[in-house]
Design a protein around this motif. Structure first.
Motif, mmCIF file in Angstrom:
data_model
loop_
_atom_site.group_PDB
_atom_site.id
_atom_site.type_symbol
_atom_site.label_atom_id
_atom_site.label_comp_id
_atom_site.label_asym_id
_atom_site.label_seq_id
_atom_site.Cartn_x
_atom_site.Cartn_y
_atom_site.Cartn_z
ATOM 1 N N LEU A 36 10.456 -7.355 -10.410
ATOM 2 C CA LEU A 36 10.337 -5.946 -10.014
ATOM 3 C C LEU A 36 9.198 -5.873 -9.009
ATOM 4 O O LEU A 36 8.038 -6.114 -9.352
ATOM 5 N N ILE A 37 9.528 -5.563 -7.757
ATOM 6 C CA ILE A 37 8.551 -5.506 -6.669
ATOM 7 C C ILE A 37 8.303 -4.044 -6.342
ATOM 8 O O ILE A 37 9.231 -3.314 -5.977
ATOM 9 N N ALA A 38 7.063 -3.602 -6.471
ATOM 10 C CA ALA A 38 6.703 -2.209 -6.198
ATOM 11 C C ALA A 38 6.012 -2.126 -4.846
ATOM 12 O O ALA A 38 4.919 -2.670 -4.660
ATOM 13 N N VAL A 39 6.637 -1.463 -3.884
ATOM 14 C CA VAL A 39 6.030 -1.215 -2.575
ATOM 15 C C VAL A 39 5.231 0.072 -2.690
ATOM 16 O O VAL A 39 5.775 1.163 -2.710
ATOM 17 N N GLU A 40 3.918 -0.082 -2.791
ATOM 18 C CA GLU A 40 3.035 1.032 -3.122
ATOM 19 C C GLU A 40 2.255 1.499 -1.901
ATOM 20 O O GLU A 40 1.776 0.695 -1.099
ATOM 21 N N GLY A 41 2.128 2.817 -1.781
ATOM 22 C CA GLY A 41 1.340 3.382 -0.697
ATOM 23 C C GLY A 41 1.613 4.862 -0.574
ATOM 24 O O GLY A 41 2.590 5.379 -1.123
ATOM 25 N N PRO A 42 0.771 5.573 0.161
ATOM 26 C CA PRO A 42 1.001 7.001 0.357
ATOM 27 C C PRO A 42 2.156 7.247 1.317
ATOM 28 O O PRO A 42 2.530 6.365 2.101
ATOM 29 N N SER A 43 2.732 8.424 1.255
ATOM 30 C CA SER A 43 3.779 8.790 2.194
ATOM 31 C C SER A 43 3.253 8.669 3.616
ATOM 32 O O SER A 43 2.145 9.102 3.924
ATOM 33 N N GLY A 44 4.049 8.058 4.486
ATOM 34 C CA GLY A 44 3.622 7.863 5.864
ATOM 35 C C GLY A 44 2.981 6.535 6.140
ATOM 36 O O GLY A 44 2.540 6.278 7.263
ATOM 37 N N SER A 45 2.937 5.634 5.143
ATOM 38 C CA SER A 45 2.275 4.339 5.334
ATOM 39 C C SER A 45 3.255 3.206 5.625
ATOM 40 O O SER A 45 2.880 2.046 5.586
ATOM 41 N N GLY A 46 4.519 3.536 5.900
ATOM 42 C CA GLY A 46 5.488 2.513 6.254
ATOM 43 C C GLY A 46 6.237 1.917 5.092
ATOM 44 O O GLY A 46 6.908 0.894 5.246
ATOM 45 N N ARG A 47 6.173 2.571 3.925
ATOM 46 C CA ARG A 47 6.817 2.019 2.733
ATOM 47 C C ARG A 47 8.327 1.848 2.917
ATOM 48 O O ARG A 47 8.893 0.809 2.598
#
Length: 272
Positions: A36-47
């Protein structure tokens, strides 16, 4: 756990630059099959750009990544063949006017038409119908969606689904194709704490069954391989509290829901 079914995923100095700057840059991590890979970051960070890149829907401009035996950015088509997308706004939105049953039948028909062999297509209709029903039932169980519990059963329109049930339906549709890699966008968006926990339990169960999962989120759950799109953070490890709240770099401001550059790239992702 059938980890051999899932695809190992890794990246080194992975980045995507567009006319308005970097969508994401310097991504590096390694994940085993069935992770399970979680791509974490705020909206607008290229997730979401990273999610689409890892599933073969966007071509990157820096570094490399691998999904199973396929290499990126060179083998986009090979990655697309073994990956599938759950909900990704602007790319594969559910049709609110269609019912749950209509969505499922349409997806099963597409899988049978475009992925089946000629010999398979020539089999008796009853055999093909039975196989489609089996695929649908298996996908619904894996996604934890009980169609009979919906307000109008499988005839419930998408517009009448709760957000968690809509997520389960999108995941089920993706799993009909038996992918080795599943991509899910905005996993924790507009969910209550209980619903968020249920969503992560769903994705953990999909991963436990052997399908590698890449899920975009604002905050990664425990036990996931964390890939952060925040500038200066370390991917592939659990981020520190400071990294979880750090603002993104101005050059990393791309997200399909609120950035023009990424929105320009969505038609290409939809065609893929």
């Amino acid at each position: 756990m059938n980890g051999s079914h899932g695809a190992a995923v890794s990246a080194a100095d992975f980045g995507l630059q567009g006319p308005r700057g970097w969508a994401f840059r310097g991504i590096g991590f390694t994940a085993e099959p069935g992770a399970l890979i979680a791509v974490e970051g705020p909206s607008g960070s290229g997730r979401t750009c990273l999610l689409l890149a890892l599933t073969g829907r966007m071509r990157t401009t820096e570094g490399t990544a691998s999904v199973g035996r396929a290499r990126l950015p060179g083998q986009l088509a090979a990655v697309r063949r073994i990956s599938a997308l759950g909900p990704v706004p602007g790319v594969n939105d559910l049709d609110p006017a269609l019912t749950v049953a209509e969505h499922l039948r349409e997806r099963a028909l597409l899988e049978r038409r475009y992925e089946g062999s000629l010999r398979g297509l020539l089999r008796p209709h009853s055999e093909r119908a039975t196989e489609s029903r089996l695929r649908i039932d298996t996908a619904l169980r894996a996604a934890g969606l009980d169609a009979g519990a919906l307000p109008k059963g499988s005839r419930t329109s998408v517009r009448d689904l709760e957000r968690l049930d809509a997520l389960r339906l999108s995941v089920a549709l993706a799993l009909i194709g038996r992918p080795r890699l599943l991509g899910v966008d905005d996993t924790d968006l507009k969910l209550s704490d209980a619903e968020r926990d249920a969503a992560w339990d769903l994705l953990r169960s999909v991963a436990a069954r052997g399908t590698t999962v890449v899920a975009v989120c604002s905050e990664a759950p425990e036990g996931a391989v964390v890939v952060s799109t925040v500038a200066g953070s370390t991917s592939g490890t659990a981020p520190s509290p400071a990294e979880r709240t750090a603002p993104s770099s101005p050059t990393d401001s791309t997200d399909p829901t609120d950035d023009k550059e990424t929105a320009d790239a969505l038609p290409e992702a939809r065609r893929a």
